[in-house]
Each structure stands twice: as C-alpha cells, then as structure tokens.
Design an enzyme around this catalytic site. Structure first.
Site, PDB file in Angstrom:
ATOM      1  N   LYS A 232     -34.903 -12.198 -30.640  1.00 48.22           N
ATOM      2  CA  LYS A 232     -33.812 -13.096 -30.270  1.00 48.22           C
ATOM      3  C   LYS A 232     -33.985 -14.445 -30.962  1.00 48.22           C
ATOM      4  O   LYS A 232     -35.119 -14.900 -31.157  1.00 48.22           O
ATOM      5  CB  LYS A 232     -33.818 -13.350 -28.759  1.00 48.22           C
ATOM      6  N   ARG A 306     -31.772  -1.052 -20.695  1.00 47.25           N
ATOM      7  CA  ARG A 306     -31.165   0.235 -20.360  1.00 47.25           C
ATOM      8  C   ARG A 306     -32.151   1.388 -20.544  1.00 47.25           C
ATOM      9  O   ARG A 306     -32.015   2.427 -19.881  1.00 47.25           O
ATOM     10  CB  ARG A 306     -29.894   0.445 -21.186  1.00 47.25           C
TER      11      ARG A 306
END
Length: 453
Positions: A232, A306
């Site tokens: 990120k 996820r």
C-alpha cells in the site's frame, strides 16, 4: 455512568431544544435564566450547550441545542464535564438513545496518555433498561478499544488474549489453532500470515446450550495490513491497525449476546494474521489451496482479508448454523459507495436484510444493503484455478468480494456479510474520532427480539 432514581438525591435537568423552538423555550424560563441563555447566544443550534446556574452557583439546568435535525446522541455533549449528576428533561424523543449517547460520549482511549477522571452520572427514566444500556456501552467500548490499539501492541496473540478474557468473563470455551495444524487446516490464513514474525492463528469461541439455535459470528482479524508484496502507499497504510475491525465487531456483538444471556448456541470464529512483507510472503499469481478444497489464484496480495475469511467461513458453514454473520473491513469500494458511516450488508435473504435494516433504524445504527449480483461472479474466473480472489473488472468491488465469500457458504440457513469501516473519521456526538462499533447494535436489537430469553 447510568443510574436509577433511587441512587441519587439531587440531579440537574438537561433539556434538548430544537432550533425552531429555542426562542419560545427561553422565553418561558425565569427572567434571570432567560437573560443568561440569551447572553450566551443560545438559539438551539446543534451542539450548543449552556449551563444555567442557581443561586448557590450550582447547575440549575443545562440546555443542549438539537438543531434542525436532532442527533439521537446529542446528550453526549455532557461529556465535556468531569463531574455532575443529570437527568433527562424536555425535548428527548428517545430516552434510551439519550442515555446511551452520554455513555458513548464519555468514551476515551487513554491507554497511552491518561486523561482526567470523569464521574458524570445520568439518572435514567423508568422507561430505560439501565442494564441493557450499560451492556451495549460496554460492548462498544470493547470494540473501540480493540480497533484503537496500535498494531505493535495488538498482534494475533494479543487478539486471542482479548477473546480469551471475554470468554472467561462469560464462561465460554476458547480453542486456538496455530502452527502446523493451522497450515494444514486453514492454508489461506497461514499463507496471509506467513511473512510476519507474529504467527497467524484461528480463534474459536463457543458459548450456550448445545441444543439452542446456532448463531455463528465470523471476524476478519488482520491486525495490520501492509498490502503484502502489492504494498500500500503510505497514506493508505496509515490506518491499517483497524484492519482487524471485523474481529472487534464480532467480539463486541458476542459480548452483548452473552451478557444478555440470549438463548443461542454462539460460536465466534476469528482468523488472525498480519499481512507483512518478507521472503515468505505469498505472491501475486500464486495459487493457494483453501480449506474448502477450492484452488484460489492470487490476483493482488492487498486483498488478503477475503482469503482469511474464506477459510473461516468454510469451518463455520460445517455446523449448518441457523444464522451466519461475518464482519470485515474488506473493501475500499464499499466506502466509495457508502462513505464511512454506512456498513454494506450483503445477503440473499430479503427478509433478513429488511429485519436488520429496520432494527438499525430503531437504534440509530444504520446499515445499507448492497447487491450480490450473480452476473459479476464471472469476473472471478481464473484460467488456472477454480477461482481468482479479485475481479477482472474495475467495477463493483464490494459486490465481487462478497460473491467470492459466498462461494464458501453452502449449508448455513441464512448468511449475511458486513463490509464495515470500523472508524469515525470525524467527531460527532457520542462518536469520537477513532475506532467504532458499526452494525452490531442493530444486530443485537434484532437478535434480542428474535431470540427472547
């Protein structure tokens, strides 16, 4: 603190005043109080607060401006005081919300810089269930504390410690899966946490009678997310201590359910890991084997939540629970669509979605349903595996993430996924800037009606 009338001798009335009613309200006060209110410019604007003194220099009453559209937690303005005993006067449409608002406004995360001790008390009206308000506030405090704690002090092991402390308080059973057993049984959790010196683990809490309706809560417990090898940028990484917000929501809701003694067989499952960068990190293009047996191609290592949830949901689904709910700080797409205040709700049950929405309205904890649009499932196809965990298209990111999770739930009687932000970006009454409980008060309200003790 919320107390009953019998617990105090004297209290100060607190009146909520709408802007449109402010002039008339002030005009019917005593001359000295009316003059004092006018001199302080009180006109009922949202957030205004004026304390009117008596002849002894004590509070005679407090006026809180409600503005044009009253905030249900406007009573939290009283939290500016460090001492006092108050009671709700005129103008409060929802006494329970006003009582809860004060407690939520009193919250401070002061583990690292202790603040002033506050001894404020609110005398609740007889219509308010004091025990329930305290129960809800305690659960919100727990959730906020967990989200606010920096990642250097809250790794997977410390998250497990928090779950064990909650379990001990309510007599729940806790099992921790880690090491080789985790690698074999939950390979995608293990892969996400492989590059961190703080090993990943699975938290499994059970409580209640075995023959009671099965309620299972699943939480994403990524204690910090660098993005992995798809690292990120700095501004996106700054708040990633809150990436375990889903786990915090699950524990907060569990605290309310157990404290209230709801007649359910509660199970709480949390996959805890740190998505770090190192030689053992999983890579874009890798194919992972999931607990369910599906092969999963990795499209981007910054979509790690996820993967963790998929393995946990597979375990949760094996019990065929009556109700399965997961919480996760899962997608930026949900925040683009709904902003920070509204958790996205995904479910295939129209009735479940409507029940939760209405409960959220009742307790001022809104949720917003987003679609599980099956056509978009084709965007998760992989040429070399059963499924890719990210979409091939730049659209509907929250929905495609939910569709991925939906592949791992087959047996639960009803399933709902909440994509939450777990953070207040700005301070509002009863909602200080920082970690936040989202959707769990709505769910507790609904569960309390559905499962009456």
């Amino acid at each position: 603190m919320i107390v009953g009338r019998h617990e105090v001798e004297r209290s100060t009335p607190v009146h909520g005043v709408l802007r449109k009613d402010a002039r008339a309200f002030v005009d019917r006060l005593s001359e000295i109080h009316a003059s004092f209110a006018r001199l302080n410019g009180f006109d009922g604007s949202a957030g205004q607060m004026v304390a009117l003194p008596d002849n002894a220099g004590r509070f005679a009453m407090v006026l809180i401006g409600l503005g044009e559209h009253p905030d249900p937690f406007a009573s939290a303005a009283l939290a500016k005081y460090t001492d006092g005993v108050f009671t709700l006067g005129e103008g409060w449409a929802d006494h329970t919300a006003a009582a809860l608002g004060l407690l939520l406004g009193l919250y401070r995360f002061d583990n690292y810089a202790p603040g002033k001790k506050r001894t404020i008390k609110l005398v609740a009206p007889d219509t308010v269930d004091i025990d329930d308000v305290r129960r809800i506030a305690d659960a919100v405090y727990l959730t906020r504390d967990l989200v606010n704690t920096p990642a250097n002090d809250l790794g997977p092991a410390e998250l497990a410690d928090a779950a064990q402390a909650l379990g001990r308080k309510h007599g729940a059973k806790i099992e921790i899966t880690d090491g080789e057993e985790l690698e074999i049984g939950f390979p995608m959790i293990a892969a996400v946490g492989a590059a961190s010196p703080r090993p990943p683990l699975l938290i499994d809490m059970t409580w209640g009678e075995e023959d009671a309706p099965r309620l299972t809560l699943v939480g994403k417990g990524v204690v910090f997310d660098t993005g992995g090898l798809n690292i990120k940028p700095g501004n996106s990484m700054a708040l990633m201590k809150k990436d375990m917000g889903g786990a915090a929501q699950a524990l907060g809701l569990a605290a309310m359910v157990m404290s209230a003694g709801l007649p359910v067989r509660l199970r709480v499952l949390i996959g805890a890991a740190e998505n770090a960068i190192g030689g053992a990190a999983f890579r874009p293009g890798d194919v992972l084997r999931s607990r369910k047996g599906l092969s999963v191609e990795i499209g981007n290592t910054d979509a790690e939540g996820r993967l963790v949830l998929a393995d946990v949901l597979t375990l949760a689904d094996q019990d065929e629970p009556e109700l399965l709910i997961d919480f996760a700080t899962l997608t930026g797409a949900a925040r683009v669509a709904l902003g920070p205040d509204l958790p996205g709700l995904f479910t295939r049950s129209d009735a479940l979605a409507e029940d939760i929405r209405l409960a959220g309205e009742d307790v001022h904890d809104p949720v917003w349903r987003l679609p599980l649009w099956d056509r978009y499932a084709t965007w998760l196809k992989s040429p070399i595996a059963d499924i890719n965990h990210i979409s091939s298209q730049p659209f509907a990111g929250a929905s495609t993430a939910a569709l991925f999770l939906d592949r791992f739930v087959d047996k639960a009687k009803a399933y709902a996924h909440f994509d939450v932000y777990s953070w207040n970006a700005e301070e509002r009454p009863g909602r200080p800037k920082g970690g936040e409980a989202q959707s769990i008060r709505a769910l507790y309200q609904w569960l309390s009606v559905r499962y009456t003790a």
